[in-house]
Scaffold this motif. Structure first.
Motif, PDB file in Angstrom:
ATOM      1  N   ILE A  81       0.855  -1.194   0.000  1.00 57.50           N
ATOM      2  CA  ILE A  81       0.000   0.000   0.000  1.00 57.50           C
ATOM      3  C   ILE A  81       0.890   1.242   0.000  1.00 57.50           C
ATOM      4  O   ILE A  81       1.734   1.402   0.870  1.00 57.50           O
ATOM      5  N   SER A  82       0.688   2.116  -0.981  1.00 54.96           N
ATOM      6  CA  SER A  82       1.492   3.334  -1.091  1.00 54.96           C
ATOM      7  C   SER A  82       0.712   4.368  -1.892  1.00 54.96           C
ATOM      8  O   SER A  82      -0.027   4.009  -2.808  1.00 54.96           O
ATOM      9  N   PRO A  83       0.840   5.660  -1.580  1.00 46.61           N
ATOM     10  CA  PRO A  83       0.159   6.688  -2.362  1.00 46.61           C
ATOM     11  C   PRO A  83       0.757   6.892  -3.748  1.00 46.61           C
ATOM     12  O   PRO A  83       0.196   7.600  -4.572  1.00 46.61           O
ATOM     13  N   ARG A  84       1.917   6.284  -4.008  1.00 43.19           N
ATOM     14  CA  ARG A  84       2.488   6.347  -5.343  1.00 43.19           C
ATOM     15  C   ARG A  84       2.795   4.930  -5.801  1.00 43.19           C
ATOM     16  O   ARG A  84       3.231   4.091  -5.004  1.00 43.19           O
ATOM     17  N   ASN A  85       2.578   4.642  -7.076  1.00 43.27           N
ATOM     18  CA  ASN A  85       2.731   3.273  -7.571  1.00 43.27           C
ATOM     19  C   ASN A  85       4.072   3.054  -8.256  1.00 43.27           C
ATOM     20  O   ASN A  85       4.186   2.265  -9.193  1.00 43.27           O
ATOM     21  N   TYR A  86       5.095   3.741  -7.776  1.00 42.76           N
ATOM     22  CA  TYR A  86       6.419   3.601  -8.380  1.00 42.76           C
ATOM     23  C   TYR A  86       7.508   3.838  -7.337  1.00 42.76           C
ATOM     24  O   TYR A  86       7.261   4.382  -6.262  1.00 42.76           O
ATOM     25  N   PHE A  87       8.704   3.401  -7.692  1.00 43.97           N
ATOM     26  CA  PHE A  87       9.915   3.714  -6.917  1.00 43.97           C
ATOM     27  C   PHE A  87      10.660   4.813  -7.650  1.00 43.97           C
ATOM     28  O   PHE A  87      10.798   4.784  -8.876  1.00 43.97           O
ATOM     29  N   ALA A  88      11.164   5.802  -6.910  1.00 43.29           N
ATOM     30  CA  ALA A  88      11.904   6.919  -7.512  1.00 43.29           C
ATOM     31  C   ALA A  88      13.355   6.902  -7.045  1.00 43.29           C
ATOM     32  O   ALA A  88      13.629   6.744  -5.851  1.00 43.29           O
ATOM     33  N   PHE A  89      14.277   7.067  -7.986  1.00 42.70           N
ATOM     34  CA  PHE A  89      15.707   7.157  -7.665  1.00 42.70           C
ATOM     35  C   PHE A  89      15.993   8.602  -7.245  1.00 42.70           C
ATOM     36  O   PHE A  89      16.392   9.446  -8.039  1.00 42.70           O
ATOM     37  N   THR A  90      15.762   8.881  -5.972  1.00 43.28           N
ATOM     38  CA  THR A  90      15.787  10.256  -5.459  1.00 43.28           C
ATOM     39  C   THR A  90      17.129  10.982  -5.576  1.00 43.28           C
ATOM     40  O   THR A  90      17.129  12.215  -5.674  1.00 43.28           O
ATOM     41  N   PRO A  91      18.291  10.299  -5.564  1.00 44.27           N
ATOM     42  CA  PRO A  91      19.545  11.063  -5.701  1.00 44.27           C
ATOM     43  C   PRO A  91      19.658  11.843  -7.008  1.00 44.27           C
ATOM     44  O   PRO A  91      20.465  12.769  -7.091  1.00 44.27           O
ATOM     45  N   LEU A  92      18.847  11.484  -8.005  1.00 41.72           N
ATOM     46  CA  LEU A  92      18.917  12.204  -9.278  1.00 41.72           C
ATOM     47  C   LEU A  92      17.844  13.282  -9.422  1.00 41.72           C
ATOM     48  O   LEU A  92      17.701  13.880 -10.491  1.00 41.72           O
ATOM     49  N   LEU A  93      17.087  13.550  -8.373  1.00 39.12           N
ATOM     50  CA  LEU A  93      16.051  14.580  -8.465  1.00 39.12           C
ATOM     51  C   LEU A  93      16.612  15.966  -8.815  1.00 39.12           C
ATOM     52  O   LEU A  93      15.987  16.703  -9.589  1.00 39.12           O
ATOM     53  N   PRO A  94      17.770  16.381  -8.268  1.00 38.27           N
ATOM     54  CA  PRO A  94      18.318  17.672  -8.700  1.00 38.27           C
ATOM     55  C   PRO A  94      18.573  17.731 -10.201  1.00 38.27           C
ATOM     56  O   PRO A  94      18.430  18.797 -10.814  1.00 38.27           O
ATOM     57  N   SER A  95      18.931  16.601 -10.804  1.00 33.61           N
ATOM     58  CA  SER A  95      19.142  16.565 -12.254  1.00 33.61           C
ATOM     59  C   SER A  95      17.827  16.698 -13.005  1.00 33.61           C
ATOM     60  O   SER A  95      17.793  17.240 -14.121  1.00 33.61           O
ATOM     61  N   VAL A  96      16.731  16.221 -12.409  1.00 32.27           N
ATOM     62  CA  VAL A  96      15.421  16.319 -13.046  1.00 32.27           C
ATOM     63  C   VAL A  96      14.945  17.775 -13.082  1.00 32.27           C
ATOM     64  O   VAL A  96      14.264  18.194 -14.014  1.00 32.27           O
ATOM     65  N   THR A  97      15.321  18.555 -12.075  1.00 33.87           N
ATOM     66  CA  THR A  97      14.836  19.938 -11.989  1.00 33.87           C
ATOM     67  C   THR A  97      15.276  20.793 -13.161  1.00 33.87           C
ATOM     68  O   THR A  97      14.625  21.796 -13.476  1.00 33.87           O
ATOM     69  N   CYS A  98      16.372  20.437 -13.801  1.00 34.09           N
ATOM     70  CA  CYS A  98      16.913  21.265 -14.877  1.00 34.09           C
ATOM     71  C   CYS A  98      16.948  20.541 -16.218  1.00 34.09           C
ATOM     72  O   CYS A  98      17.577  21.027 -17.165  1.00 34.09           O
ATOM     73  N   GLY A  99      16.311  19.384 -16.306  1.00 36.27           N
ATOM     74  CA  GLY A  99      16.224  18.686 -17.582  1.00 36.27           C
ATOM     75  C   GLY A  99      17.439  17.878 -17.944  1.00 36.27           C
ATOM     76  O   GLY A  99      17.523  17.351 -19.064  1.00 36.27           O
ATOM     77  N   THR A 100      18.405  17.739 -17.041  1.00 32.18           N
ATOM     78  CA  THR A 100      19.549  16.871 -17.318  1.00 32.18           C
ATOM     79  C   THR A 100      19.089  15.424 -17.456  1.00 32.18           C
ATOM     80  O   THR A 100      19.590  14.667 -18.276  1.00 32.18           O
ATOM     81  N   VAL A 101      18.115  15.050 -16.628  1.00 29.11           N
ATOM     82  CA  VAL A 101      17.509  13.718 -16.675  1.00 29.11           C
ATOM     83  C   VAL A 101      16.001  13.900 -16.681  1.00 29.11           C
ATOM     84  O   VAL A 101      15.471  14.779 -15.985  1.00 29.11           O
ATOM     85  N   GLU A 102      15.301  13.094 -17.453  1.00 30.91           N
ATOM     86  CA  GLU A 102      13.850  13.191 -17.539  1.00 30.91           C
ATOM     87  C   GLU A 102      13.185  12.467 -16.366  1.00 30.91           C
ATOM     88  O   GLU A 102      13.738  11.483 -15.853  1.00 30.91           O
ATOM     89  N   PRO A 103      12.013  12.932 -15.914  1.00 31.99           N
ATOM     90  CA  PRO A 103      11.355  12.337 -14.749  1.00 31.99           C
ATOM     91  C   PRO A 103      11.108  10.833 -14.871  1.00 31.99           C
ATOM     92  O   PRO A 103      11.348  10.079 -13.933  1.00 31.99           O
ATOM     93  N   ARG A 104      10.636  10.388 -16.034  1.00 36.07           N
ATOM     94  CA  ARG A 104      10.317   8.974 -16.183  1.00 36.07           C
ATOM     95  C   ARG A 104      11.553   8.086 -16.230  1.00 36.07           C
ATOM     96  O   ARG A 104      11.442   6.861 -16.135  1.00 36.07           O
ATOM     97  N   SER A 105      12.716   8.700 -16.376  1.00 31.45           N
ATOM     98  CA  SER A 105      13.950   7.911 -16.400  1.00 31.45           C
ATOM     99  C   SER A 105      14.376   7.461 -15.011  1.00 31.45           C
ATOM    100  O   SER A 105      15.208   6.555 -14.876  1.00 31.45           O
TER     101      SER A 105
END
Length: 576
Positions: A81-105
């Motif tokens: 049971i979780s409010p989100r149905n995925y696992f996120a690789f959180t160390p790369l979130l700063p890269s997502v903020t500027c488009g270095t890495v895409e969210p779905r990646s």
């Protein structure tokens, strides 16, 4: 951690030889997103009337997902049971903020992860809002639909509960933070920041604004000088200088990035060499590092901060990101009040990750901390166990006989000896009694207390990092896999209070190093053994490690392709 054939066969034999039992196991694990996991399955080849215990896991972050990936689902019924149905690789979130890495990646569907393990399971996209430990029930609520009562609420029973719901951002009750600042804990946060950055640039380009208004819109403030805040500031600087400066040439000179930290330095958890290099590099890059400033208020147009020398200062800004630490989720706070932990910051567990004052509940990851037992709390019992001849004194040999168990149960003893460069127990107890070279030298209990009086100074809380959460999830899964075998053949240290041995060795965190990307293809790396590396070579090491640590080949391929795309085409500046 993958089971070897021998370990699996041993656990299976031990499990099959156990008497019939019934029940539900609930696992509540700490992750960056709250949730619950439970496995439900039945084995037709088990004795008649047999029912596997069910494990419910709350959370699909680092701790919860690692637990699920390593748990032997053939031994338990599992529900997730979780409010989100995925696992996120959180160390790369700063890269997502500027488009270095895409969210779905950086995300992997939790159903795909569970499918790879095989066996039946249930997943519900919902959030836990109350734990009832007395009745072993969990109250959940789904936003996807409603039940007959129209509220979408339902109950889940459990035998064992593993809490892995992570933590939320800590605002320290600073006025205006929640309403006016961005956080960086979830993928959705990174996407909002990315859109906000582009909105600031587009707004500053409008023809009717004067220069002061443009400067305000292009002032990006990062509050918090830890790894997340520093990496985001570095990513934003690279995005501006490498990509946006070409697209917005008329206003690129008005951009300002400020990093505010209440302590005297940024990256205080790193080696001083890294801290100094980071501050010097940010200074060269034009990032305004303000240390010793405490933010006291955030309004729609300005951030107010305090410094003993300057007093209150109000600074206009266009976008602010708050990254100053973590706080406890509301339902975990309520749970802590029920079990007598109301005065704590996070859930307290013992060294086996069991929640204190609560049976059959475990907690891992950012929502919990291990309350390491102090030597001085058990010093009389340790003396009693070691004094096998009941003489009222201890010889060096008697201490050596239980020394390994003491090292395992109280790791601070070994850490203290290492910090003081002591070669053995004889060196340690010299502080309690002069010459202890001979094994026949005897110590009274007061001399024994004196020898160990300072070892508890080595007790430290573990950092709230993905590395800690993942290791805790792996350890706990291993314990559940071996639980039946360990009942008959315990492998842990001697019980200081009680008889026999503990079923398992306590959890021990193994630090594998940490990175701090500083922009400009330069990264600071601090690895075990006081090994520090700063520069372009460390950046490639960072690429290698983060690519290897991806949870699937799909995300690994996507992240690597995103890095390659950025090198060739630059970052995407679309406001979507």
């Amino acid at each position: 951690m993958r089971w070897t054939a021998f370990a699996w066969e041993s656990a299976s034999r031990a499990f099959n030889n156990r008497p019939t039992f019934t029940g539900l196991v609930v696992v509540l694990a700490a992750s960056s997103g709250g949730g619950l996991v439970a496995y439900a399955d039945s084995q037709p080849d088990q004795p008649q009337g047999f029912k596997k215990k069910k494990i419910v896991v709350l959370g699909t972050g680092w701790a919860g997902t690692t637990f699920l990936r390593n748990l032997d689902s053939k031994l338990y019924d599992v529900q997730v049971i979780s409010p989100r149905n995925y696992f996120a690789f959180t160390p790369l979130l700063p890269s997502v903020t500027c488009g270095t890495v895409e969210p779905r990646s950086v995300v992997e569907p939790i159903r795909r992860i569970l499918e790879k393990k095989g066996g039946d399971f249930k997943f519900w996209e919902a959030e836990c809002f109350k734990i009832d430990p007395a009745n072993k029930k969990i109250h959940c609520r789904s936003n996807m639909g409603t039940n007959l009562d129209g509220n979408g609420e339902f109950l889940v029973d459990y035998d064992y509960l593993v809490v892995a719901v992570g933590a939320r951002s800590n605002t320290f009750n600073t006025p205006g933070v929640t309403e006016n600042c961005h956080f960086l804990k979830e993928v959705e946060d990174a996407q909002k920041i990315r859109r906000s950055v582009m909105d600031c640039f587009e707004k500053a380009s409008l023809p009717y604004l004067n220069e002061e208004e443009r400067k305000k819109n292009l002032h990006f403030v990062v509050v918090g000088g830890g790894p997340t805040g520093v990496e985001f500031a570095a990513e934003l600087h690279d995005f501006v200088t490498e990509d946006l400066s070409k697209l917005y040439p008329s206003i690129q000179h008005l951009v300002k990035i400020s990093l505010i930290e209440a302590a005297d330095h940024i990256l205080t958890m790193f080696d001083k060499r890294i801290t100094n290099f980071a501050e010097d590099k940010f200074g060269r890059d034009g990032i305004d590092v303000k240390t010793g400033y405490k933010v006291v208020k955030v309004s729609k147009d300005a951030i107010t901060m305090q410094n003993p020398a300057t007093g209150d200062i109000a600074v206009p800004y266009g976008m602010a990101v708050w990254s100053t630490g973590i706080g406890t989720r509301p339902f975990v706070v309520d749970f802590m009040k029920q079990i007598g932990q109301a005065n704590r910051r996070v859930l307290a567990t013992d060294e086996w990750l069991r929640v204190r004052e609560c049976d059959d509940v475990y907690a891992v990851g950012d929502c919990a901390t291990i309350n390491q037992r102090r030597v001085m709390e058990d010093i009389s019992e340790i003396f009693r166990v070691a004094d096998k001849d009941k003489s009222g004194t201890l010889t060096v040999k008697e201490i050596q006989d239980i020394l390994e168990d003491i090292y395992v149960r109280y790791p601070q003893v070994k850490l203290y000896m290492k910090s003081k460069q002591l070669n053995g127990i004889a060196d340690l107890i010299r502080t309690g009694k002069g010459d202890a070279e001979k094994e026949s030298v005897e110590l009274s209990i007061e001399e024994f207390k004196k020898a160990l009086s300072l070892v508890d100074s080595q007790v430290k809380n573990l950092p709230a990092t993905a590395q800690v959460a993942a290791q805790q999830g792996q350890y706990l899964a291993t314990c559940f896999n071996k639980m039946q075998a360990a009942e008959e053949n315990p492998e842990g240290p001697i019980r200081i209070r009680g008889e026999g041995r503990h079923r398992f060795n306590p959890f021990r965190y193994r630090h594998l190093g940490q990175f701090a990307p500083l922009g400009g293809e330069q990264t600071a790396a601090q690895l075990p053994g006081d090994w520090v590396s700063i520069g372009h070579s460390s950046q490639w090491l960072w690429y290698s490690v983060y690519a290897t640590k991806q949870i699937s080949w799909r995300t690994r391929a996507l992240v690597i392709s995103d890095w390659g795309r950025r090198f060739i085409f630059g970052r995407d500046s679309s406001g979507i």
